[in-house]
Design a protein around this motif. Structure first.
Motif, PDB file in Angstrom:
ATOM      1  N   LEU A  53       8.518  22.584  77.502  1.00 38.07           N
ATOM      2  CA  LEU A  53       9.636  21.658  77.608  1.00 38.07           C
ATOM      3  C   LEU A  53      10.102  21.547  79.054  1.00 38.07           C
ATOM      4  CD1 LEU A  53      11.833  22.453  74.473  1.00 38.07           C
ATOM      5  CD2 LEU A  53       9.846  20.967  74.695  1.00 38.07           C
ATOM      6  N   VAL A  54      10.529  20.348  79.437  1.00 36.44           N
ATOM      7  CA  VAL A  54      11.032  20.110  80.788  1.00 36.44           C
ATOM      8  C   VAL A  54      12.525  19.795  80.778  1.00 36.44           C
ATOM      9  CG1 VAL A  54       8.774  19.276  81.517  1.00 36.44           C
ATOM     10  CG2 VAL A  54      10.502  17.630  80.776  1.00 36.44           C
ATOM     11  N   ALA A  55      13.118  19.634  79.608  1.00 39.43           N
ATOM     12  CA  ALA A  55      14.542  19.316  79.494  1.00 39.43           C
ATOM     13  C   ALA A  55      15.062  19.826  78.160  1.00 39.43           C
ATOM     14  CB  ALA A  55      14.784  17.808  79.622  1.00 39.43           C
ATOM     15  N   ALA A  56      16.373  19.922  78.040  1.00 39.31           N
ATOM     16  CA  ALA A  56      16.994  20.343  76.786  1.00 39.31           C
ATOM     17  C   ALA A  56      16.771  19.282  75.716  1.00 39.31           C
ATOM     18  CB  ALA A  56      18.485  20.579  76.992  1.00 39.31           C
ATOM     19  N   PRO A  57      16.615  19.676  74.456  1.00 43.07           N
ATOM     20  CA  PRO A  57      16.425  18.705  73.374  1.00 43.07           C
ATOM     21  C   PRO A  57      17.730  18.014  73.021  1.00 43.07           C
ATOM     22  CG  PRO A  57      16.544  20.912  72.467  1.00 43.07           C
ATOM     23  CD  PRO A  57      16.599  21.065  73.961  1.00 43.07           C
ATOM     24  N   GLY A  58      17.617  16.882  72.329  1.00 41.37           N
ATOM     25  CA  GLY A  58      18.784  16.146  71.865  1.00 41.37           C
ATOM     26  C   GLY A  58      18.572  15.646  70.458  1.00 41.37           C
TER      27      GLY A  58
END
Length: 507
Positions: free
Chosen positions: A252-257
């Motif tokens: 992952l490169v960013a937080a999930p939403g």
């Protein structure tokens, strides 16, 4: 020889020589084996301090007037040796609101952007009962700072009958558990096969299990990003361990939403670019959607608004709506975002804006469109979600409107909002802020490593309240507010105590 006791949720073994009870297994916690883990000796040393907490989590019983056993199985009302009554915790249940950081407050209405420091808890109803300014208050309570102080906090039941506090240090991948009875932080150890919990690529954000539409099972905590994928986290406070379950095996490169019962994750694909993975309500991933050669670090937590998720980055914004392809929109011309000054805010017509600088002046840029409108302003605004300040004065109309001056003496102060409390029955935003006194420098300098000689922690609302005073504060962006056990807490990694203020019973 050991006698076996079975309760609806657990299996206990009673030593026929000592009369001591050992928890062998419990629903959701698996095999425990206190003796097998060399904890039989610890029952006389370390474990007794943990037994009051364990009994409350399991609904077990504790001795009230005898010493025949240190703990008894669920449902025991009397000591089997002497007949004295026991303190029973079976059937007791706390009713406190969960806290996953204001970024994950699922109870906010849809017309409020999700993913910003905004909470649905009515904090002002309690804090505004305190003496108003200029009276300087003090914190009511304190707890030790976690051993790994750069952390995020969650307070919930995790399927147990009482609320407990977790502190996760994503930079080190360390999970810490607060035992409120022993008043100690416990560092939970990974079970065999548990994934590394560290995540440093972008801003951190986890998703509570409630976002999946079901109540957490015993020990079930949250969905969280890691360097190698999206994991489901489980804790075992009895054995002081955690385990993980892989939901998406991709870096992952960013937080999930979340949006409309979909979970969206940005991950690095085999080609070195970024792909978006969407998981449905059953956590089944859909085929990856290629986003192109986008940055692999530096993304904000996603903001959900108007049926879309937006990830912000110094190079542009990535927008995604369920059922549509993701779209990356680079920032126009020479405009660059000022992400350190706050986050997106709304205009009166419902559009979302972000503050930045175009090389000549600060200005607000419309988000989520390929042809954004700009609105120039005469100075930096700090804040998010309409909780905005220019210097020491609030901005009450449009984000680019002039400040509302009530006290000329605040011209030489600077206000940094930390948390907004959303309440439908209030005409103006209210929230927790830091006020830097006698500060006339640039806002960007105050938010960096500059030491601020005097700062006050304030609640801005129907009445303004000074909650506390701080000397020599540096890196104010690292202040983390959270709500736990009917208290508002404020944490900073440099402090050795977390400061707390009592709240009226929250529901």
């Amino acid at each position: 020889m050991a006698y076996r006791w079975e309760t609806p949720a657990s299996v206990w073994l009673e030593d026929d020589r000592t009369g001591q009870f050992e928890l062998a297994s419990s629903e959701g916690l698996g095999q425990l084996g206190w003796n097998a883990r060399a904890q039989a000796g610890a029952v006389a040393a370390r474990v007794p301090a943990r037994l009051p907490d364990i009994a409350r989590l399991l609904g077990a019983s504790l001795p009230a007037g005898c010493t025949h056993a240190a703990i008894y199985p669920e449902g025991f009302a009397f000591c089997p040796e002497c007949g004295r009554p026991l303190e029973r915790f079976a059937g007791r249940r706390q009713h406190l609101p969960d806290w996953w950081g204001p970024y994950a407050d699922a109870l906010l209405p849809r017309h409020v952007p999700h993913g910003l420091p905004v909470t649905s808890l009515a904090l002002g109803d309690s804090l505004e009962e305190r003496p108003a300014t200029p009276v300087i208050g003090r914190f009511d309570d304190a707890m030790p700072t976690p051993p790994n102080a750069h952390c995020v906090f969650a307070a919930a039941g995790y399927g147990f009958p009482e609320q407990r506090l977790l502190a996760l240090a994503p930079g080190r991948g360390v999970l810490q558990y607060w035992d409120p009875l022993a008043e100690l932080w416990q560092v939970l150890q990974p079970e065999d096969g548990a994934a590394d919990l560290s995540f440093t690529a972008s801003d951190y954000g986890w998703l509570p299990v409630a976002s999946l539409g079901h109540e957490p099972r015993r020990g079930e905590v949250a969905l969280l990003p890691t360097a190698h994928g999206l994991r489901r986290l489980w804790i075992n406070p009895v054995s002081e361990t955690y385990r993980t379950e892989t939901l998406l095996a991709a870096p992952l490169v960013a937080a999930p939403g979340t949006m409309r019962r979909h979970i969206a994750c940005l991950a690095r694909n085999p080609g070195g670019g970024v792909s978006l993975y969407a998981l449905d309500a059953d956590l089944a991933p859909s085929p990856a959607q290629d986003c192109g050669a986008l940055p692999l670090t530096g993304w904000s937590r996603p903001v959900g608004y108007d049926g879309r998720l937006l990830w912000l980055h110094p190079e542009g914004q990535l927008a995604w709506r369920p059922g549509e392809a993701p779209q990356f929109l680079p920032w126009p011309d020479t405009w660059l975002p000022s992400l350190d000054l706050g986050g997106p805010t709304l205009s009166r017509d419902g559009r979302m804006w972000l503050i930045g600088h175009d090389g000549q002046s600060y200005c607000f840029l419309e988000l989520g469109t390929a042809s954004p409108q700009r609105e120039r302003i005469d100075g930096a605004r700090l804040g998010f979600a309409n909780l905005l300040f220019r210097r020491g004065h609030p901005v009450l109309d449009e984000p680019w409107s002039g400040e509302h001056v009530e006290d000329q003496g605040e011209d030489d102060s600077l206000v940094l909002p930390l948390l907004r409390s959303f309440n439908n029955n209030r005409s103006q935003p209210s929230g927790l802020v830091l006020r830097f006194h006698k500060y006339t420098g640039r806002a960007e300098d105050a938010l960096a490593n500059r030491v601020i000689p005097r700062t006050t922690v304030e609640w801005i609302g129907r009445s303004n309240v000074i909650l506390d005073e701080i000397a020599r504060l540096a890196r104010p962006h690292e202040c983390v507010p959270f709500v736990y056990a009917n208290r508002l807490w404020l944490h900073h990694p440099d402090w050795n105590r977390i400061r707390g203020w009592h709240l009226e019973a929250l529901s």
